[in-house]
Design an enzyme around this catalytic site. Sequence first.
Site, PDB file in Angstrom:
ATOM      1  N   ALA A   1     -15.940 -17.317 -30.146  1.00 21.32           N
ATOM      2  CA  ALA A   1     -16.231 -17.079 -28.731  1.00 21.32           C
ATOM      3  C   ALA A   1     -15.898 -18.275 -27.831  1.00 21.32           C
ATOM      4  O   ALA A   1     -15.157 -18.129 -26.851  1.00 21.32           O
ATOM      5  CB  ALA A   1     -17.685 -16.646 -28.582  1.00 21.32           C
TER       6      ALA A   1
ATOM      7  N   GLN B   1     -13.226 -14.501 -42.287  1.00 22.46           N
ATOM      8  CA  GLN B   1     -13.400 -15.795 -41.601  1.00 22.46           C
ATOM      9  C   GLN B   1     -14.323 -16.723 -42.399  1.00 22.46           C
ATOM     10  O   GLN B   1     -14.186 -17.941 -42.311  1.00 22.46           O
ATOM     11  CB  GLN B   1     -14.000 -15.585 -40.190  1.00 22.46           C
ATOM     12  CG  GLN B   1     -13.063 -14.942 -39.201  1.00 22.46           C
ATOM     13  CD  GLN B   1     -13.269 -13.450 -39.157  1.00 22.46           C
ATOM     14  OE1 GLN B   1     -13.603 -12.813 -40.157  1.00 22.46           O
ATOM     15  NE2 GLN B   1     -13.059 -12.854 -38.000  1.00 22.46           N
TER      16      GLN B   1
ATOM     17  N   ASP C   1     -21.517 -13.841 -30.017  1.00 26.70           N
ATOM     18  CA  ASP C   1     -20.454 -13.577 -29.045  1.00 26.70           C
ATOM     19  C   ASP C   1     -21.020 -13.188 -27.691  1.00 26.70           C
ATOM     20  O   ASP C   1     -20.338 -13.298 -26.674  1.00 26.70           O
ATOM     21  CB  ASP C   1     -19.510 -12.495 -29.563  1.00 26.70           C
ATOM     22  CG  ASP C   1     -18.576 -13.080 -30.601  1.00 26.70           C
ATOM     23  OD1 ASP C   1     -19.020 -13.309 -31.744  1.00 26.70           O
ATOM     24  OD2 ASP C   1     -17.411 -13.376 -30.252  1.00 26.70           O
TER      25      ASP C   1
ATOM     26  N   ASN D   1     -22.656 -10.207 -32.632  1.00 26.16           N
ATOM     27  CA  ASN D   1     -21.936 -11.199 -33.444  1.00 26.16           C
ATOM     28  C   ASN D   1     -21.115 -10.434 -34.480  1.00 26.16           C
ATOM     29  O   ASN D   1     -21.176  -9.208 -34.561  1.00 26.16           O
ATOM     30  CB  ASN D   1     -22.921 -12.175 -34.096  1.00 26.16           C
ATOM     31  CG  ASN D   1     -22.221 -13.375 -34.712  1.00 26.16           C
ATOM     32  OD1 ASN D   1     -21.413 -14.027 -34.049  1.00 26.16           O
ATOM     33  ND2 ASN D   1     -22.478 -13.678 -35.964  1.00 26.16           N
ATOM     34  N   LYS D   2     -20.352 -11.163 -35.272  1.00 25.62           N
ATOM     35  CA  LYS D   2     -19.437 -10.555 -36.246  1.00 25.62           C
ATOM     36  C   LYS D   2     -20.111  -9.457 -37.061  1.00 25.62           C
ATOM     37  O   LYS D   2     -21.252  -9.607 -37.490  1.00 25.62           O
ATOM     38  CB  LYS D   2     -18.900 -11.668 -37.158  1.00 25.62           C
ATOM     39  CG  LYS D   2     -17.965 -11.233 -38.240  1.00 25.62           C
ATOM     40  CD  LYS D   2     -16.768 -10.449 -37.743  1.00 25.62           C
ATOM     41  CE  LYS D   2     -15.956 -11.142 -36.681  1.00 25.62           C
ATOM     42  NZ  LYS D   2     -14.928 -10.251 -36.064  1.00 25.62           N
TER      43      LYS D   2
HETATM   44  O1  MRU Z   1     -13.791 -12.176 -34.485  1.00 22.21           O
HETATM   45  P1  MRU Z   1     -14.152 -13.626 -34.456  1.00 22.21           P
HETATM   46  O2  MRU Z   1     -13.696 -14.373 -35.658  1.00 22.21           O
HETATM   47  O3  MRU Z   1     -13.747 -14.294 -33.155  1.00 22.21           O
HETATM   48  O4  MRU Z   1     -15.751 -13.614 -34.489  1.00 22.21           O
HETATM   49  C1  MRU Z   1     -16.410 -14.830 -34.355  1.00 22.21           C
HETATM   50  C2  MRU Z   1     -17.884 -14.735 -34.453  1.00 22.21           C
HETATM   51  O5  MRU Z   1     -18.453 -13.691 -34.629  1.00 22.21           O
HETATM   52  C3  MRU Z   1     -18.633 -16.023 -34.228  1.00 22.21           C
HETATM   53  O6  MRU Z   1     -19.874 -15.975 -34.866  1.00 22.21           O
HETATM   54  C4  MRU Z   1     -18.867 -16.239 -32.734  1.00 22.21           C
HETATM   55  O7  MRU Z   1     -17.706 -16.026 -31.992  1.00 22.21           O
HETATM   56  C5  MRU Z   1     -19.365 -17.616 -32.468  1.00 22.21           C
HETATM   57  S1  MRU Z   1     -18.158 -18.869 -32.797  1.00 22.21           S
HETATM   58  C6  MRU Z   1     -18.912 -20.339 -32.405  1.00 22.21           C
END
Ligand code: MRU
Length: 342
Positions: A51, A187, A228, A238-239
């Site tokens: 994010a 990730q 996010d 969040n993810k």
């Molecule tokens: O799809 P992504 O890899 O951008 O998802 C990221 C996440 O869900 C993170 O937990 C979130 O963006 C915080 S990153 C500091």
Amino acid sequence: MKNLTTTSLRVRENQLWILDQQALPQQSDWRPCPDVAALVDHIRTLRVRGAPLIGLSASLLLALLAEGGMPQPELHQALDTLRESRPTAVNLMNNLDRMKAVLTQTHFVPALVTEALRLVDEDRALCNSIADHGAKLVKPGSRLLTHCNTGGLATAGVGTALGVISRAHQQGNVEQVWVDETRPLLQGGRLTAWELGELGIPYQLICDSMAASLMAQGSVDAIWVGADRIAANGDVANKIGTYSLAVLAKFHGIPFYVAAPHTTHDPHCQNGAAIPIEQRDPREVTGVSGSFGSVQWAPLDAKVYNPAFDVTPAALISGWVLDIGIVSPAQVQQGIFQTPLK
Ligand code: MRU
């Protein structure tokens, strides 16, 4: 613009470069980002992700385009296009709102450059504050579980949840980290495992489906995730997979913490149901691809449901660890997230 370096962004000779987060950890490929189409592609394919980083990359590109002579109306269009590149992470919209506010000024070029660099510096400072506050919650000998990637790759600084883990490790309080691989785009398995290795923090990688039995065995002391978007009632997007961890944590009596900067907070979203959730390409679920190659294992015509994020209700969250401090469930019930935090 002056040269700039973060873990995954660089400005060199007035050009933005990004570290391809889809190629990591097998390859360390720096890719140029000369225009809006290139950055939108990098963001959609998750070469640029996380994010805070998405917002910073968009702001830096906008400033560089202004310096390169792009006229104001085109910059407005560029800003609108970048804003649409990923719908869930509100940092992108928050950062671009700040850029938009200075884009209307007469001397908008230096103003945009100053604002983009300020956002990068601020993000570094926000990460440090989150790490300081969060580390106070980590007890000696902790075995922590984390999901997705929230480290230096995803921010300009030490990260959010991973920044807390790293700070607590420096203080000698982390025994080890359980890293959820984080299907479908891995990730955790690719990026968090790599970052923890670089930081010298002991970890073990697990498939997402292994978290429940680890909790049942008593091998997880706390769960730390990023965000996010944090809604006005404290619900958190969040993810995908975060919500199931929170449910499991509640069942097993394990603290579940969300770490994020205030730039992830959206008081205009009343609750989690109002947060837009990105739906992604079915091929991310029917197979896997990266610098290691591509494999498809599902039938070619398999029907797929592939939301990138889920929503964790506030009731499952033990604490929201922000740059401004640790927000408790009681403060959330009293409405702390209903108005801007700063
Ligand atoms: O799809 P992504 O890899 O951008 O998802 C990221 C996440 O869900 C993170 O937990 C979130 O963006 C915080 S990153 C500091």
